[in-house]
Design an enzyme around this catalytic site. Structure first.
Site, PDB file in Angstrom:
ATOM      1  N   GLU A 187      39.408  52.289  43.491  1.00 43.68           N
ATOM      2  CA  GLU A 187      38.900  51.203  44.351  1.00 43.68           C
ATOM      3  C   GLU A 187      37.618  51.579  45.077  1.00 43.68           C
ATOM      4  O   GLU A 187      36.739  50.737  45.293  1.00 43.68           O
ATOM      5  CB  GLU A 187      39.975  50.789  45.370  1.00 43.68           C
ATOM      6  CG  GLU A 187      41.114  49.967  44.789  1.00 43.68           C
ATOM      7  CD  GLU A 187      42.249  50.804  44.208  1.00 43.68           C
ATOM      8  OE1 GLU A 187      42.047  52.024  43.988  1.00 43.68           O
ATOM      9  OE2 GLU A 187      43.335  50.249  43.959  1.00 43.68           O
ATOM     10  N   GLU A 201      49.390  51.471  41.739  1.00 43.84           N
ATOM     11  CA  GLU A 201      50.177  51.161  42.940  1.00 43.84           C
ATOM     12  C   GLU A 201      51.540  50.576  42.570  1.00 43.84           C
ATOM     13  O   GLU A 201      52.555  50.880  43.189  1.00 43.84           O
ATOM     14  CB  GLU A 201      49.396  50.196  43.840  1.00 43.84           C
ATOM     15  CG  GLU A 201      48.202  50.898  44.485  1.00 43.84           C
ATOM     16  CD  GLU A 201      47.335  49.957  45.290  1.00 43.84           C
ATOM     17  OE1 GLU A 201      46.800  49.008  44.686  1.00 43.84           O
ATOM     18  OE2 GLU A 201      47.200  50.159  46.507  1.00 43.84           O
ATOM     19  N   GLY A 254      45.606  48.756  41.373  1.00 42.23           N
ATOM     20  CA  GLY A 254      46.883  48.059  41.522  1.00 42.23           C
ATOM     21  C   GLY A 254      47.885  48.450  40.441  1.00 42.23           C
ATOM     22  O   GLY A 254      49.096  48.399  40.658  1.00 42.23           O
ATOM     23  N   ALA A 287      44.099  45.357  39.889  1.00 42.10           N
ATOM     24  CA  ALA A 287      44.054  43.955  40.282  1.00 42.10           C
ATOM     25  C   ALA A 287      42.994  43.275  39.431  1.00 42.10           C
ATOM     26  O   ALA A 287      42.149  43.944  38.843  1.00 42.10           O
ATOM     27  CB  ALA A 287      43.698  43.859  41.759  1.00 42.10           C
TER      28      ALA A 287
END
Ligand code: 3HC
Length: 695
Positions: free
Chosen positions: A125, A105, A102, A63
């Site tokens: 994370e 993911e 992300g 992200a």
């Protein structure tokens, strides 16, 4: 379509490529463009399969962390992932570089995953005080099993492609072009009519765990040994548990809630601050970005003691041949033996193979005269902390070494300008201050002298990166940044003993604050004699520490220091003898002892350090508050989740700190406790140190 995602067709295969340099982070415009591209490919009847990949140096690395302090904007990453997962045509992720957070993911949501051979995949994370927030905690255990998933999520460490293949995280490893490899794989899937399995529907790797919940607790215990004080690991465990106990969509909701809560919390803000501060520290004001570093093919280290040996290991670990110079054969042999012992211990722990030990050792060349080191491109001097000793060494080095060789000193306190001017090449001299144990500690204070040339500074930074250190450039000042602030803390810790605290009270308060060790346990570990010798040289005195040294109590190495140590143990035990000595000293000095609570102890130790940090900024010894934070996190064990002393100061509030400092100045009569002008001004303006970076 916005330019950050490209959609092209290769016959009946659509290729969607993210193009958002430098690391293809999933910023809002990327998410929007991805949703658009996937919708088009899904709805295009001529398209039978979709490949997701990226341009540039890496597949999506997560992200966009810079968006975390802004209001969320749709589509969220979870929306994009749900869209991808619902597509009824094969979707192949073809990844390379570092698919992280992300980025992994989104990969997990594709039906198939292939990775280039050098890829490292992970969910980091936790290192930002977060947990995966877009399904990682639910999809990863379904693909690789709970053991592996928990290890990855709780450590945050990435795994290489070959481990990912073995674990079932990816389907294939490729060499060559990601898009072409993805297309070839997609065609294979179509030709073989492979079924589309979604990670969310996979239950096979969780069945056994459901029948035996104890296993989960065991897995978690192994992976959370170092998570004291941290919120994210506990949250990660709860949502991982949900993968076993709760339906998939409900577990996703729990994950999202925990992610959002952590993202808004102080710990993650502090850890994100350090992530950016560490990168900012590598940008040196006044050093042009295109400054060409000098070439370093060979290094030399002067001194084979603990520091010298550790520094030499850093070079060898990076594959750089290193000559170690000692004054006599015995000291040299002792040093080289210690290095080999360290490597063997590491091999015994599984950290490297026996062959690696041999390979590393072959990079060392031990010599007893400087002449034999003259082909080195950089020399790090790690000899005794005394200007006379340094003078002799630098005169010798200047005579023997080539004119372009960089001469660095590992001094912790001495004046680097004075050392530089011993030589006829002050522009090629600087400080490289390692922290003990040098082969383990990540911090490297690079001390820029008044005469240090830009390319010499750039070389030191490049060397730091090559040997995997976190470099921070600092100016010349007694103790530079870290030790200068540490000294303030040490003086205050002694003062607290005289006023009414015991070593265990002070250490207890600081470990509760989050340091791995308090100042007295740390002194005992390092040896009290070193600072005693230094104080004597400067005509300074530390009442308690000096008396301990005079009684032969040098810390762990003599079994006694501020604490008692049973033979063979490193566990400090309070010593009634020390307590009597402290009480008697207070009495002799006419100080009335009084109880000190933990909050007061922490403030007395940390606030004066922050005040010194403000002075360091005023004097330009550190360029940014974040530089000081990085130094304290990586060099002195300041709790990461508090973001370093200057960030912590902003969290507490500068006006409170200023008022407390004024009280301390009154109580102790120590003028250094008067708030530094910078701190005072910022407090009056209602600002924090963080505002300086943005000013
Ligand atoms: N968001 C925004 N910027 C990022 C970023 C990210 N995720 N990752 C890196 N950057 C920026 C860096 O700040 C740096 O900017 P700068 O050039 O202005 O200083 C630039 O990209 C290059 O980064 P590095 O200097 O670190 O480059 P390296 O090649 O050394 O390392 C990397 C690349 C391994 C990708 C490293 O940058 C890294 O570890 N990034 C963080 C990865 C991460 O934590 N991802 C998870 C994010 S949280 C998440 O995804 C939540 C999700 O679960 C919902």
């Amino acid at each position: 379509m916005p330019g950050k995602v490209a959609l092209r067709h290769d016959g009946d295969v659509a290729v969607i490529a993210v193009d958002n340099p430098p690391v293809n982070a999933l910023s809002h415009d990327v998410r929007t463009a991805l949703a658009d591209a996937f919708t088009r490919a899904r709805d295009d009847a001529n398209i039978r399969a979709i490949v997701l990949t990226a341009q540039g140096r890496t597949f999506v690395a997560g992200a966009d962390i810079t968006e975390f302090d802004k209001p969320p904007m749709s589509p969220s990453l979870s929306d994009v992932i749900a869209l991808i997962e619902s597509i009824q045509k094969p979707v192949v992720a073809s990844v390379f570089g570092t698919p992280l957070g992300g980025g992994l993911e989104i990969t997990l949501a594709c039906h198939f995953r292939i990775a280039a051979s050098g890829t490292r995949l992970g969910l980091p994370e936790i290192k930002l005080g977060l947990i995966p927030g877009a399904g990682g905690t639910q999809r990863l255990p379904r693909l690789v099993g709970m053991q592996k998933a928990a290890a990855m999520i709780l450590s945050g460490d990435p795994i290489p492609a070959k481990d990912a293949l073995a674990a079932g995280l990816i389907d294939e490893i490729f060499e060559g072009d990601p898009a072409a490899s993805g297309i070839a794989f997609a065609r294979k899937v179509l030709a073989e009519k492979r079924p589309l399995t979604r990670a969310r529907d996979r239950e096979d790797k969780l069945v056994a765990l459901r029948a035996d919940p104890k296993t989960f607790e065991e897995i978690v215990a192994v992976n959370t040994k170092r998570s004291r004080g941290l919120d994210a690991p506990a949250a990660a465990i709860e949502v991982l548990r949900a993968a076993i106990d709760v339906p998939f969509d409900d577990a996703l909701k729990l994950e999202r809630e925990a992610f959002v809560r952590l993202r808004a919390g102080d710990q993650s803000k502090a850890q994100r601050h350090i992530f950016f501060a560490e990168r900012e520290a590598a940008k040196i004001p006044g050093l042009p970005k295109d400054t060409k570093p000098r070439e370093i093919k060979r290094a030399a280290v002067i001194g084979a003691g603990t520091m010298g040996g550790g520094i030499a290991m850093c070079f060898a670990n990076a594959g750089i041949p290193v000559t170690i110079v000692e004054t006599n054969a015995d000291a040299l042999k002792r040093g080289l033996d210690t290095i080999e012992k360290n490597y063997r211990a590491s091999a015994a722990r599984g950290g490297m193979s026996e062959a690696d030990v041999g390979k590393r050792m072959s990079l060392f060349n031990g010599v007893t005269g400087m002449d034999a080191a003259k082909d080195a491109d950089i020399v790090v001097e790690a000899a005794f902390e005394e200007m006379g000793v340094k003078r002799e060494i630098f005169e010798g080095l200047d005579r023997v070494m080539g004119p372009r060789t960089i001469l660095a000193t590992n001094t912790s306190y001495l004046d680097v300008n004075e050392i530089a001017r011993i030589t006829r090449r002050p522009a090629s001299v600087l400080g490289m201050h390692f922290f003990s144990p040098a082969n383990v500690m990540r911090l490297l204070e690079i001390v820029r002298g008044a005469d240090t040339a830009p390319d010499v500074l750039a070389t030191a930074l490049a060397v730091a990166r090559a040997i995997k250190k976190v470099p921070v450039v600092v100016g010349v000042s007694h103790g530079f940044v870290g030790n200068r602030m540490l000294r303030i803390r040490s003086i205050e810790a002694e003062r607290l003993l005289l006023e009414g605290a015991l070593p265990q009270d002070v250490d207890g308060a600081l470990t509760e604050f989050g340091f791995p060790m308090g100042p007295f346990a740390m002194s005992d570990l390092a040896g009290l004699d070193i600072s005693w010798r230094m104080r004597k040289a400067q005509g300074a005195r530390a009442e308690i520490a000096d008396q301990l040294c005079e009684a032969g109590r040098f810390g762990q190495k003599t079994g006694k220091g501020f604490y008692l140590y049973e033979s063979g143990s490193r566990a400090p035990r309070p010593d009634p003898e020390v307590e009597s000595l402290i009480a008697a000293t207070s009495k002799r000095l006419g100080v009335t002892r009084h109880p000190l609570d933990r909050k007061t102890i922490v403030e007395r130790l940390i606030f004066p350090m922050i005040n010194e940090g403000a002075r360091i900024l005023e004097e330009g010894i550190a360029a940014r508050p974040g530089d000081i934070d990085v130094i304290w996190i990586y060099g002195y064990g300041f709790p990461l989740w508090r973001g370093g002393p200057m960030f912590h100061a902003d969290t507490v509030g500068l006006s409170y700190i200023r008022d407390r400092l004024r009280e301390f100045a009154k109580q102790t009569g120590d003028k250094r406790h008067e708030p530094a002008p910078l701190l005072d001004t910022l407090a009056s303006e209602g600002r924090g140190f963080g505002s300086l970076a943005k000013a």
